[in-house]
Write an enzyme that holds these catalytic residues in place. Structure first.
Site, PDB file in Angstrom:
ATOM      1  N   GLY A  36       0.834  -1.231  -0.144  1.00  0.00           N
ATOM      2  CA  GLY A  36      -0.309   0.036   0.054  1.00  0.00           C
ATOM      3  C   GLY A  36       0.974   1.192  -0.045  1.00  0.00           C
ATOM      4  N   GLN A  75      -1.262 -10.928   1.762  1.00  0.00           N
ATOM      5  CA  GLN A  75      -0.489 -11.011   0.859  1.00  0.00           C
ATOM      6  C   GLN A  75      -1.333 -11.556  -0.495  1.00  0.00           C
ATOM      7  OE1 GLN A  75       1.518 -11.928  -2.059  1.00  0.00           O
ATOM      8  NE2 GLN A  75       0.447 -13.882  -1.603  1.00  0.00           N
ATOM      9  N   SER A 116     -11.761 -14.526  -1.773  1.00  0.00           N
ATOM     10  CA  SER A 116     -11.216 -14.236  -3.346  1.00  0.00           C
ATOM     11  C   SER A 116     -12.107 -15.406  -4.103  1.00  0.00           C
ATOM     12  CB  SER A 116      -9.977 -14.137  -3.512  1.00  0.00           C
ATOM     13  OG  SER A 116      -9.492 -14.616  -4.765  1.00  0.00           O
ATOM     14  N   TYR A 140      -2.226 -19.186  -2.607  1.00  0.00           N
ATOM     15  CA  TYR A 140      -3.076 -17.778  -2.315  1.00  0.00           C
ATOM     16  C   TYR A 140      -4.730 -18.010  -2.089  1.00  0.00           C
ATOM     17  CZ  TYR A 140      -5.979 -13.475  -2.852  1.00  0.00           C
ATOM     18  OH  TYR A 140      -6.493 -12.295  -2.897  1.00  0.00           O
ATOM     19  N   VAL A 183      -4.627  -7.664 -14.522  1.00  0.00           N
ATOM     20  CA  VAL A 183      -4.571  -7.693 -15.908  1.00  0.00           C
ATOM     21  C   VAL A 183      -4.816  -6.040 -16.357  1.00  0.00           C
ATOM     22  CG1 VAL A 183      -6.728  -8.887 -16.179  1.00  0.00           C
ATOM     23  CG2 VAL A 183      -5.100  -8.614 -18.151  1.00  0.00           C
ATOM     24  N   ARG A 207     -13.139 -13.713 -17.386  1.00  0.00           N
ATOM     25  CA  ARG A 207     -13.198 -13.503 -16.080  1.00  0.00           C
ATOM     26  C   ARG A 207     -14.237 -12.485 -15.836  1.00  0.00           C
ATOM     27  NH1 ARG A 207     -10.080 -16.635 -16.348  1.00  0.00           N
ATOM     28  NH2 ARG A 207      -7.790 -16.960 -15.792  1.00  0.00           N
ATOM     29  N   ARG A 272      -0.359 -19.306 -19.347  1.00  0.00           N
ATOM     30  CA  ARG A 272       0.270 -19.404 -18.160  1.00  0.00           C
ATOM     31  C   ARG A 272      -0.244 -20.600 -17.423  1.00  0.00           C
ATOM     32  NH1 ARG A 272       0.282 -13.452 -15.899  1.00  0.00           N
ATOM     33  NH2 ARG A 272      -1.927 -13.779 -15.961  1.00  0.00           N
ATOM     34  N   ASP A 275      -3.733 -20.792 -14.982  1.00  0.00           N
ATOM     35  CA  ASP A 275      -4.581 -19.960 -15.570  1.00  0.00           C
ATOM     36  C   ASP A 275      -6.043 -20.638 -15.483  1.00  0.00           C
ATOM     37  OD1 ASP A 275      -3.917 -17.316 -15.334  1.00  0.00           O
ATOM     38  OD2 ASP A 275      -3.640 -17.070 -17.494  1.00  0.00           O
TER      39      ASP A 275
HETATM   40  N1  LIG Z   1      -7.534  -6.931  -6.225  1.00  0.00           N
HETATM   41  C1  LIG Z   1      -8.447  -8.078  -6.643  1.00  0.00           C
HETATM   42  O1  LIG Z   1      -8.528  -8.230  -7.967  1.00  0.00           O
HETATM   43  C2  LIG Z   1      -8.642  -9.003  -5.575  1.00  0.00           C
HETATM   44  C3  LIG Z   1      -9.698 -10.021  -5.644  1.00  0.00           C
HETATM   45  C4  LIG Z   1      -9.916 -10.798  -4.594  1.00  0.00           C
HETATM   46  C5  LIG Z   1      -9.588 -10.528  -3.274  1.00  0.00           C
HETATM   47  N2  LIG Z   1      -8.838  -9.419  -3.109  1.00  0.00           N
HETATM   48  C6  LIG Z   1      -8.399  -8.996  -1.802  1.00  0.00           C
HETATM   49  O2  LIG Z   1      -8.788  -7.692  -1.330  1.00  0.00           O
HETATM   50  C7  LIG Z   1      -7.793  -7.373  -0.400  1.00  0.00           C
HETATM   51  C8  LIG Z   1      -7.280  -5.935  -0.934  1.00  0.00           C
HETATM   52  O3  LIG Z   1      -6.405  -6.375  -2.067  1.00  0.00           O
HETATM   53  P1  LIG Z   1      -5.870  -4.974  -3.016  1.00  0.00           P
HETATM   54  O4  LIG Z   1      -6.057  -5.395  -4.477  1.00  0.00           O
HETATM   55  O5  LIG Z   1      -6.512  -3.716  -2.544  1.00  0.00           O
HETATM   56  O6  LIG Z   1      -4.400  -5.258  -2.703  1.00  0.00           O
HETATM   57  P2  LIG Z   1      -3.159  -3.994  -1.913  1.00  0.00           P
HETATM   58  O7  LIG Z   1      -2.051  -4.969  -2.080  1.00  0.00           O
HETATM   59  O8  LIG Z   1      -3.710  -2.861  -2.688  1.00  0.00           O
HETATM   60  O9  LIG Z   1      -3.857  -3.819  -0.616  1.00  0.00           O
HETATM   61  C9  LIG Z   1      -3.434  -4.979   0.575  1.00  0.00           C
HETATM   62  C10 LIG Z   1      -3.104  -3.686   1.774  1.00  0.00           C
HETATM   63  O10 LIG Z   1      -2.757  -4.491   2.751  1.00  0.00           O
HETATM   64  C11 LIG Z   1      -1.494  -4.091   3.410  1.00  0.00           C
HETATM   65  N3  LIG Z   1      -0.439  -5.099   4.113  1.00  0.00           N
HETATM   66  C12 LIG Z   1      -0.211  -6.352   3.330  1.00  0.00           C
HETATM   67  N4  LIG Z   1       0.431  -7.276   4.372  1.00  0.00           N
HETATM   68  C13 LIG Z   1       0.096  -6.617   5.454  1.00  0.00           C
HETATM   69  C14 LIG Z   1       0.464  -6.808   6.834  1.00  0.00           C
HETATM   70  N5  LIG Z   1       0.970  -7.996   7.290  1.00  0.00           N
HETATM   71  N6  LIG Z   1      -0.014  -5.990   7.826  1.00  0.00           N
HETATM   72  C15 LIG Z   1      -0.766  -4.875   7.652  1.00  0.00           C
HETATM   73  N7  LIG Z   1      -1.097  -4.610   6.313  1.00  0.00           N
HETATM   74  C16 LIG Z   1      -0.538  -5.390   5.239  1.00  0.00           C
HETATM   75  C17 LIG Z   1      -0.629  -3.637   2.145  1.00  0.00           C
HETATM   76  O11 LIG Z   1       0.142  -2.748   2.296  1.00  0.00           O
HETATM   77  C18 LIG Z   1      -1.929  -2.882   1.203  1.00  0.00           C
HETATM   78  O12 LIG Z   1      -1.960  -1.545   1.754  1.00  0.00           O
HETATM   79  C19 LIG Z   1      -6.901  -8.261  -0.304  1.00  0.00           C
HETATM   80  O13 LIG Z   1      -7.276  -9.180   1.046  1.00  0.00           O
HETATM   81  C20 LIG Z   1      -6.946  -9.337  -1.634  1.00  0.00           C
HETATM   82  O14 LIG Z   1      -6.592 -10.357  -1.342  1.00  0.00           O
HETATM   83  C21 LIG Z   1      -8.532  -8.374  -4.233  1.00  0.00           C
END
Ligand SMILES: NC(=O)c1ccc[n+]([C@@H]2O[C@H](COP(=O)([O-])OP(=O)(O)OC[C@H]3O[C@@H](n4cnc5c(N)ncnc54)[C@H](O)[C@@H]3O)[C@@H](O)[C@H]2O)c1
Length: 313
Positions: A36, A75, A116, A140, A183, A207, A272, A275
């Site tokens: 972040g 993660q 997810s 994951y 993507v 997707r 990949r 996928d």
């Molecule tokens: N982006 C997608 O398409 C998608 C799809 C399904 C689920 N998600 C889930 O949504 C959530 C947000 O994802 P995003 O896309 O905004 O990703 P992102 O990487 O932008 O956000 C994750 C945030 O968590 C923080 N973080 C990571 N590990 C940490 C820890 N140990 N302690 C404190 N903070 C921590 C990071 O610094 C970051 O700000 C996640 O849980 C992700 O798995 C995202």
């Protein structure tokens, strides 16, 4: 409403925090800034730089006393989870346990967890519903599924309501190119810089792409819901957060090309490993339970995303 958002400096978390504060809520963000950025943070949000797996979490949560906790810190990369499954497990499963235990200790009313579509793995049926089999193909997906179990184990006996919101492929402004569902971010950042994007495989793989503002409205609706989200049964607390529409990667690339006014080529690469060929999730349960529906159509979402990428380059 008093809300604590873990991962609130991230792509989705940052957008949710802006919306909650805009709606008159009070927000505390906990984030270790690993993926972040402070730039995503709303200046009116409280903020603590804390790792959710570290010792400082419980005191911050108890001290703040949130009504609702939205747990986004994770993660987030499927590829990284293959390279280092132990780190993925520690952050996603043990981190979720720590958040759940802190929620109980703080007397929170509800926890919303960012799960997810990766929990389903290769779909055996389409659209995927919350009852579909869960056979994650990558660490994951396994860690997100295990985290759902941990929430049930810790929160049910304590009477804390919770929901596992299974997000489809999220896209929108501020998304980093290297995360899950990256993507659009990957293609957008390349097109903005005039670098040729590559479609892996035939591009006919589908997707369920959902704009970040729709994820935000789903979280806000789930947070405000007055009934119980954690219904009885193993899949009771699980809710797909999706559009219900399948889009091929070819169609996505074409839509983004139009939105970005990108004149260049789109390259083709080898498919990949891991996928999935097709994925689309039914959002019906979320609609029936807490009255939420995605509202942003793909081309409008891509337009907003393209405008942001163009400003960055
Ligand atoms: N982006 C997608 O398409 C998608 C799809 C399904 C689920 N998600 C889930 O949504 C959530 C947000 O994802 P995003 O896309 O905004 O990703 P992102 O990487 O932008 O956000 C994750 C945030 O968590 C923080 N973080 C990571 N590990 C940490 C820890 N140990 N302690 C404190 N903070 C921590 C990071 O610094 C970051 O700000 C996640 O849980 C992700 O798995 C995202």
């Amino acid at each position: 409403m008093r809300v604590l958002v873990t991962g609130g400096a991230g792509f989705i978390g940052g957008a949710l925090v802006h919306a909650l504060l805009g709606g008159g809520g009070e927000v505390m963000v906990v984030d270790d800034l690993s993926t972040g950025s402070i730039d995503n943070l709303h200046p009116a949000a409280g903020f603590r730089t804390i790792d959710v797996t570290g010792p400082g979490l419980a005191n911050v949560v108890i001290g703040y006393g949130p009504e609702v906790i939205v747990h986004f810190a994770a993660q987030v990369s499927a590829a990284a989870s293959i390279v280092d499954p132990d780190v993925d497990w520690r952050v996603n499963v043990e981190g979720t346990r720590a958040v759940a235990e802190a929620a109980v200790a703080a007397g929170a009313r509800r926890v919303l967890f960012a799960s997810s579509a990766a929990v389903y793995g290769e779909p055996q049926e389409l659209p995927l519903t919350e009852e579909s089999s869960t056979e994650p193909a990558v660490p994951y997906g396994r860690s997100k599924l295990a985290a759902e179990g941990v929430l049930a184990e810790v929160l049910r006996p304590a009477g804390v309501d919770f929901a596992c919101l299974r997000f489809a492929n999220v896209y929108g402004p501020r998304q980093r190119a290297d995360g899950e569902g990256g993507v659009v971010a990957e293609f957008g950042s390349r097109m903005a810089r005039g670098i040729t994007p590559t479609i892996f495989g035939s591009g006919t793989q589908t997707r369920d792409f959902i704009f970040v503002a729709d994820i935000v409205s789903a979280c806000a609706a789930a947070a405000a819901f007055e009934g119980t989200l954690a219904q009885p049964g193993a899949n009771g607390p699980a809710y797909n957060v999706s559009t219900g529409l399948a889009t091929s990667v070819n169609a996505l690339a074409e839509g983004l090309r139009v939105a970005m006014r990108y004149p260049g080529e789109i390259a083709r690469g080898e498919a990949r490993e891991g996928d999935v060929a097709a994925s689309v999730l039914s959002p019906r349960k979320a609609a029936d339970t807490f009255g939420w529906k995605a509202a942003v159509d793909l081309q409008a979402g891509l337009g907003a995303t393209a405008a942001w990428f163009s400003q960055q380059s």
